[in-house]
Every structure is written in structure tokens, then in C-alpha cells.
Write a protein that holds these residues in place. Sequence first.
Motif, short mmCIF file in Angstrom:
data_model
loop_
_atom_site.label_atom_id
_atom_site.label_comp_id
_atom_site.label_asym_id
_atom_site.label_seq_id
_atom_site.Cartn_x
_atom_site.Cartn_y
_atom_site.Cartn_z
N HIS A 132 0.82 -1.21 0.00
CA HIS A 132 0.00 0.00 0.00
C HIS A 132 0.85 1.26 0.00
O HIS A 132 0.42 2.31 -0.44
N ALA A 166 -6.23 6.49 -2.29
CA ALA A 166 -6.81 6.92 -1.02
C ALA A 166 -6.97 8.42 -0.96
O ALA A 166 -7.75 8.93 -0.18
N GLU A 203 1.09 14.01 6.13
CA GLU A 203 0.09 12.94 6.27
C GLU A 203 0.78 11.60 6.13
O GLU A 203 0.56 10.86 5.17
N LEU A 250 -5.43 -0.08 11.84
CA LEU A 250 -5.66 0.53 13.15
C LEU A 250 -6.35 -0.46 14.06
O LEU A 250 -7.47 -0.87 13.80
N GLY A 278 -8.13 3.54 18.15
CA GLY A 278 -7.79 4.94 18.10
C GLY A 278 -7.63 5.45 16.68
O GLY A 278 -8.30 4.99 15.77
N GLY A 279 -6.73 6.42 16.49
CA GLY A 279 -6.56 7.02 15.17
C GLY A 279 -5.10 7.28 14.88
O GLY A 279 -4.22 6.97 15.67
N ARG A 321 1.18 13.79 20.66
CA ARG A 321 0.48 12.49 20.66
C ARG A 321 1.38 11.43 20.07
O ARG A 321 2.23 11.71 19.22
N ILE A 340 -5.77 3.45 24.48
CA ILE A 340 -6.11 4.82 24.13
C ILE A 340 -6.46 5.56 25.40
O ILE A 340 -7.24 5.09 26.21
N PRO A 383 0.36 11.46 25.37
CA PRO A 383 -0.83 10.58 25.32
C PRO A 383 -0.80 9.67 24.12
O PRO A 383 -0.38 10.07 23.02
N VAL A 421 -2.65 7.88 21.22
CA VAL A 421 -3.93 8.06 20.53
C VAL A 421 -4.21 6.95 19.53
O VAL A 421 -5.28 6.95 18.93
#
Lengths: 360, 627
Positions: free
Chosen positions: A47, A54, A135, A144, A147-148, A159, A177, A189, A191
Motif C-alpha cells: 500500500h 486513497a 500525512e 488501526l 484509536g486514530g 500524541r 487509548i 498521550p 492516541v
Amino acid sequence: MSKRKIQSRRRRRLEFKQRLTVIALVLLLGLGVFFGVRVYALQHTLHTQNAMPAWVRDDTYRYAQTSVFLPNDTPAAENDVFSFRQALAERLKTDSMQAAEGGSLFVDAYSGKQTISVSTRRMNMDVKTIGVGGEYFLFHPMKLLSGGYLSERDFANDRVVLDDTLAWALFGTTDVIGQSILIGTREYPVVGVVQREDDFASKAAYTDGPGMFMSFSAMNEVQPSGVNAYEIILPDPVKGYAASVVKELFSPNTGSIVENSSRFSILPLFRVLGDFGRRSMNETGILYPYWENAARMVEDHAALALLLCVVFLVFPTALGVYNAVRWSRRAVEEATDYVAEEIEKMVEEEKEKNYVRQGI
Amino acid sequence: MQNDKVKTREWVKTAAIIFLAVLLLLTFFSNTFMNLTLPQVASEQVMSGTINAKLRGSGTVSANESYELQISQTRKIHSVPVREGQQVKVGDVLLVLEAEDSEELKQAESELQTLRASYDKALIEAGNTASQNSYDVKQAQVAYDEAVAVYNQYSSTDPAELAAQLAAAEAELSELNAKKDKTDAELASLREESEYLEAKDTLSSTDGRLSALESEKDELEKTAPCRDTDVTDAQSIREKIDGITGSSAYQKAVARYDDAFAAFLKDCSDDLDIVRTCIENPEIMAKRVDAELIAEYTAAYEALEPYYYGKNCLAQLQLQLPFAELNDEIAEIEDEYEDAKDVVEDYEDEMDSLNKKSGSLKADITEQEARISDLSKASASAENVRTAQKALEDLLFRQSLGDSGSIDLRMQKQQLADLETEIAKLRERSDESEIKATVGGTVNSISVSAGSMANADTTLMKIDLTDRGYTLKICVTAEQAKKVKLGDSAELVNSWWDTDVTAVLERIENDPQNPSRSKLLVFRLDGDVEPDQNLTLSIGQKSANYDAIVPNSAVRSGSNGTVVLVLTVKSSPLGNRFTVTEVPVQVLAQDDTKSAISGVGAGEFVVTTSTEPLTNGQSVRQADEQS
């Protein structure tokens, strides 16, 4: 021996030979098709080399995906990326390309790598960290688990995203998360938790163990780092435009530039075959990130499959062509004979009509 | 032929049956097959809620304001009496400079001397050339030379310096005078001091009093047969006496004796002479008086005897009492005398030293006055030199108006004048030898040391003004800076200690390292902080309510902007069919896990993850439920 027996034996031998030929032909054809399919499959395995579907949503322009890899002793700085973006925007404007309303003409990602000491209440360890900007996860859409992703649009830049091995090692679970990890005296944190690519090439190329992603600027604050990989999707209205613009405007220009979107097409794969031997030499001193190593591995495999496909299909194709030629020649001959006969018949008829009836 | 036909028909039938069977199979399982090829998605429902976007950043604590100590001229440093980290108040001495002229001043003065010399030379040369033609010039030249010769007899310093020296000398003189006046005034006031005068009185009166008391004592000695005339502490003697006389034993003894004597007397017909005779002649007493009475009297007498005979008996004590009183008074007077003597001595020492000082000041003044008169004389002759020089100059300038030489001369004269003004300015602005602090705080850094040169207008010392609070600067992107406003408060993000530190955003500055992309948020800190601490702050905006909140993974960026993929479901006879639709959205706010968007209503489902990239209108299937 009777003639009949000899004749029938001969006929049987002939039939056997014919059958053998047919089987061999089918086998060759089958293998050729198999390797052809394998080439196709390999072209779509990674990918990371195919991020355009995408992101590209309109078909105003043709796009291409290009990467720049920089040597470790002359990496780029974050500011180099920003000035490249500005230069590129101006160039695109000069070349009269315009983005859609609210959209943009290009999207990019940059990354660098460091080893960072990370701790939680459970344990602490040194983790190979990739500092990302732009990105990154558009170009590296790992699965995933929760989370993100990280994105340049993020409001806070501290993050982190862990991979599943690291989440297990640090927390004992992948449902983390909302928890934080500690780097130095500061908390970061978590994420997102991702699962690394599981195709054969990425698995072979990734050797860094449990890994982590954080924003490049945050990683730079912890340990000064440089950018050694830069990936971008940009318009490619004519062939080679994207690569040449990147080569011209990106600085420092000590890196190697790869066009990802076309590297698995037939001609580039043949070029890989042509570079056989020379490919294994590293004259640039660039340590490729694991995804580029995986891509090169896939290139090798695909090139080999292509070669085998061509080799297996050569004979059947040749035979097919030969037969086609012969059949068409015969058909043409027959047709001309037939036409000649018919013409003669018509002439005779006319002769009979005109001359015989009139008693000549 | 027939066989072949049958065979073909059989074959066709089999093929047809196989074909129909396959067709049927595919139709029944078409959904499953299709589903297997569709990309899988995970989705979540859009809900309303609150987002509290927190901006986090870290920085180092530094003092709010920093004072940079500079001096205006380059001087040599004598000593640095403060250390790094030391607290200083307004008025504390921060630097002690060598009491010599600054480098700039020294340089300017040497430049002045060079310029002057060259000007004088040029003047003389011009004079020489001009004097060949003009008698006036020659005269003026002669006058000038004479004046210079006279001047050199008085002083070898540059005439122009004289004025400065004279002024300095006069200033010193007036200072000396002032000091002497002050000293004299002090002396006079001391002399009038009441304490002193009183003490002197005491001294003089003491003798008289003492001698009076001594003679009183002598008189007493003559009359009182006291054994110990140097006793002191009358009070304790009195107490002892009272103790004895107050004791019941004594009173009884006295009473007994009185009775015994009264009886004795009576027995002697109340005639004291007889009593006396009896006492002196015991055999008479034995005849005359009753034996019992005698015994009683003798016993009573013997009982009373200890009170009258013995070293510290009552009688002696009573004799001692007046002596003790006198001795006490004498001692008191002697003490007074000693004290007064000390006081007088102190005063007189002080007055002596003041006298000496006054005397030496007087000598200094006389010396200074002599110097001044010398300088004045020299200055007067320097004045002559100047006048002569000016006269010569004027003549020369008048003579050679169009001469390039005169232009040079004029220029040099101008340069001289400019340099002199500059030097005057430098002197005016020259720093004291002690540099005192004009602010209070903690010394942060010292970049000079004793013996080194302190350059003009460079930072020599930095003082953190700790009573003006501390600040923390955090670097953020320009977009992030737009989301905060002045007055926002921030919390400390540290996991181990609870502090009462508050941080308020005071101002937003440009980042000098990266002016276009980032900004510096400057927070004012209050509470328990120290400089050079590294703190992480979290600046929260007020949580706001949003209609549509989705997980961060649902927001995708594409070439046409930010979109979410909305999952629409259509039911069909063969089951639910899912398709995704691209909806352009705007991200209004974001925190670590979710974003608030506009463009999608609550209740819709958005795609969070998928196994493949999706396009608008693509059919998908829902991800298998995982436990």
C-alpha cells in the motif's frame, strides 16, 4: 507386419505426439499465466507504493507518487520541507495548475528515525521511533487496532501511536487509548495502536522490533533529528514532470529520488532486470527506511516473475503466431482458388448462354 | 454416424446440466461471494458531545524580567563583590571599578594631545611661511613664542588641561574647607555637650565631698572605739542589728537584766553611786546586797555579756553602723568619680582627634591654596598663550583666505574643538567607581571578573528580577496560536507533585527562530516555581458543545479537502447492502481522540477504518464483530 498395423501404429504415435504437444503447450501457457498473475499481485501488494487511490478524488489531473531518501549524514531539516512546499506551490501555480475548491494539489509526508527511551509504570525500554510530519499515515495505512492516526492537522503535537508489539510490551494490552507514555519528564498521550504490515516483503524488511510514531517536531524536541524520507503525491500532467520538479526544487539534493507510482510497471521492471547485479551495490550511502527496502524486494520478485512469465509464454505465443500465419495464408489461398473457380464457372456459363444457344 | 450423433447429444446434455447447476449455485451464493470481495469497514455513529481541545507544550522557567548591567565607557574592574545566585537589593554594590579614566577617555585624550601637537606644528609652519611676507605675523609669532616660554616656567602640562586641573583643585579645596568646617563644628558641639560638662563638675566636686566625709570619719574614730572602721554595707549591718535586737532571746536577756538591775538598785537604796561601788568592789557587794540578787544580777549580766563583748557583737555592730554608712557613701562618691573620669577622658580623646584632624585639614588647605595659586598663575599665562595663539591664527587666517593650507588649519581647529567637547562629555558621563544596583533580584550571571576590562555598552551582569514573577515560553505553530487568547489559563501537566502553580497567557510573541511558522506563547507563572525548571503546560479551551463528534480516524484528507465517509444502508431482498458516500466536512475542534465536524448530522454512521481505500459510492460490508 501388415500395413494396417504399421499405419495404425504410426497414427497412434502421431496422436501421442500431438497430445504431448498439446499438454506441453497448455503447461507452458499455464505457467505463463501463473507468473503473469503473480506479477499483477506483487504490483498491488504494498500500500505504501500506491497511496494515490486513497487521496486522489478528482480526475482533473494525472498524479504521481514520488519519494526522496536522504543519507544519514546530510538529512533535511523540517524547514527544508516547508520551503519545498512553498516552492512547489509556486511552481504549480506558474504551470497553471489549480486545486479544487477547499482542496489541495499535493500531499506529503516526511519522517526521521531515532531511538528514544520510553517508560510507563510497568517498564521502560528504548524504542525505535519514527518522527512523522505531513500525512504520514496516508502513505502508510497500517491497520488501526484502536484509536486514530497522527496527522499534521493535529492540534497538539505530543500524541503518539504505538504498534501492537510495543503496546503489549509497555501496557500488557492493546486497549491503551487514553493512557500516556513517559519520555524524560513529560507525558505523551497514546492516541492509536497499529498493526504492522503483514506482507512478506514488509515483514522481511522491518527489523526494528516494537516501534512507535510521534510527531516530528515533538521528537526533535526530545532529540534533535533530521528528515531522511520524504514522500509526496503531486500532479504529473506529463510523464516525468513530478520526478523532475521534485529533483529540481527539493533541497538538500543529496538523496535518491524514486517514483513509486510507476515503479512496478512493465518497463521499469525490465529495467530492474537490466540492473541485475548492479542493484546490489550501495554507492549512495543511503539507509533506506524499511518500506523502501520492502518495495525493492517486491521489485526484485516482480521482475523475476515477469521474466519467467515472458519465458514461459514465448514458445506458445510463437507457435500461436506461426499457426495463425499459416492458417491465414491457407485461408487466403483457398479463398483465391475459390474465387478463381467461381470466375471460370461464370465465364463458362456466359459462354454457354451467349455462344452455345446461338449455336456457335 | 448415429453413434456419433448420440454421443454429441449426450455431451451437450451433460454440459447443459453442469452449466445450469453452476448458474444456480452462483445465484444462491451470489451475496456471499460478492460480500467476500467487498472491502470491510468499521463504523461509528456521529454523536453530539463536548470537546475540550488542549494545547500542550513545554518550556523552561525564566525570570519575568532581567536587568542587564552596562556601563557607558570601558573601564577596568577592581573587584566583583557579588556572586552568581546572590540576592541583591537596591543600592548594593555590584561592581567596583578601578579609579582611573575609562579606556575611551584615555584614548580620546591621547588623540587630543596628538591633534594639538600637529595643530601647533601646522600653525607654526604656516606662521613661518606667512611671516616671511608680513611684519604683523612676525610680531604675533614672537608674542606667541614668548608666552609659551613664560608658561613653560610654571607648568609643563598642556595649557588646555590647566583649566580642568584648576577646576579640580578648586573643587578639592572647597571640599577640604567643608570638611574642616564640619570638624570644627563637631569639636565645638562636643565641648558644649552637657554630659561632658556634668562629668567635669562631678570631678571637681568629688574632692571636696570626699575630704568632708574623711574628716567626719576621723572624728568618729576618735570617739567611737570601733574595732573595724573599714566596714561597708550599712544595710546588712542594720539588718543584723535588727535581727539581734528583735530576737526574743535578746529581749528576754535585756528584760532580765533590767529586772535584775532594778532589784539590785532597789537593794542599793536607788543610789547609783552605791551600785557603782558595789560593782567595783565585789566584797562590799557581797556584804551589802542579797546573794540571790547578786547571783541573779551576775547571771543576767553574763547573759547579756555576749551582746556587748566579742568581735561581731551587738555593741560592735552598733559602733560599726555609722562607719559603714560613711564608708558606703565614700565608695559611692569614688565610683561616681571614676565614671566621670572615664566620660571626661572619652570626650577629651574625641576632642583631641578632632583637633588633630582639623589641624591636618588646615595644613592640606594651605597646601591646596598654594597649588591653586600656582595653577592660577600658570592658567593666567596659559591664557596669554591662548590669546597669542588666537592672534596669530586670526592673522594667518585673514592672510590666507584662499589658501588650501588655511582650510586644513581651520579643519584641524574644528577637529580639536570637537574632540574637546567629546572629552568633556565623556568626563561628564563617566561612571562612579562603585556601580550600585538600581533594582533588586537575584544575580543570574556575571560575565566579568576582577582585573578584566568591562567594555562599554556590553552586558556585564544579568540580574533576574525575581519579585516581578516568572515566565514560561512555549513554542507553538501559528495555527495553534490562533486558537488561544490572552488571559487563558493553563495547568501544569506533571505526574508527580501537586503544586499551586498558576499560569496565565500574558502575550504572544513572534518566534525569532522561525517567524513565519511558529509563535511563542508567554505565560506568567505564580506560585512555587524556580528558574530553569522545565515544565509542561496544558492550555485548555473552554469545553464547548458540538453537534457532530466523530473519532479522529473518521476524518480523511483528500485532494478535494477533508471528508468523512458516511455509511448508508439499503435493505434488499438479499440482505443489507452498504455503500459509502463522501461528505466534505470542516473540522471545528479536535482533541486527542475525537474531532467535532460540520457537514454531517448526528445519528449518521461514519467509516473509521477500512481494509482498502474507498471511493465515493463504493459498496462495502461491515466488519465482522470481534469479541
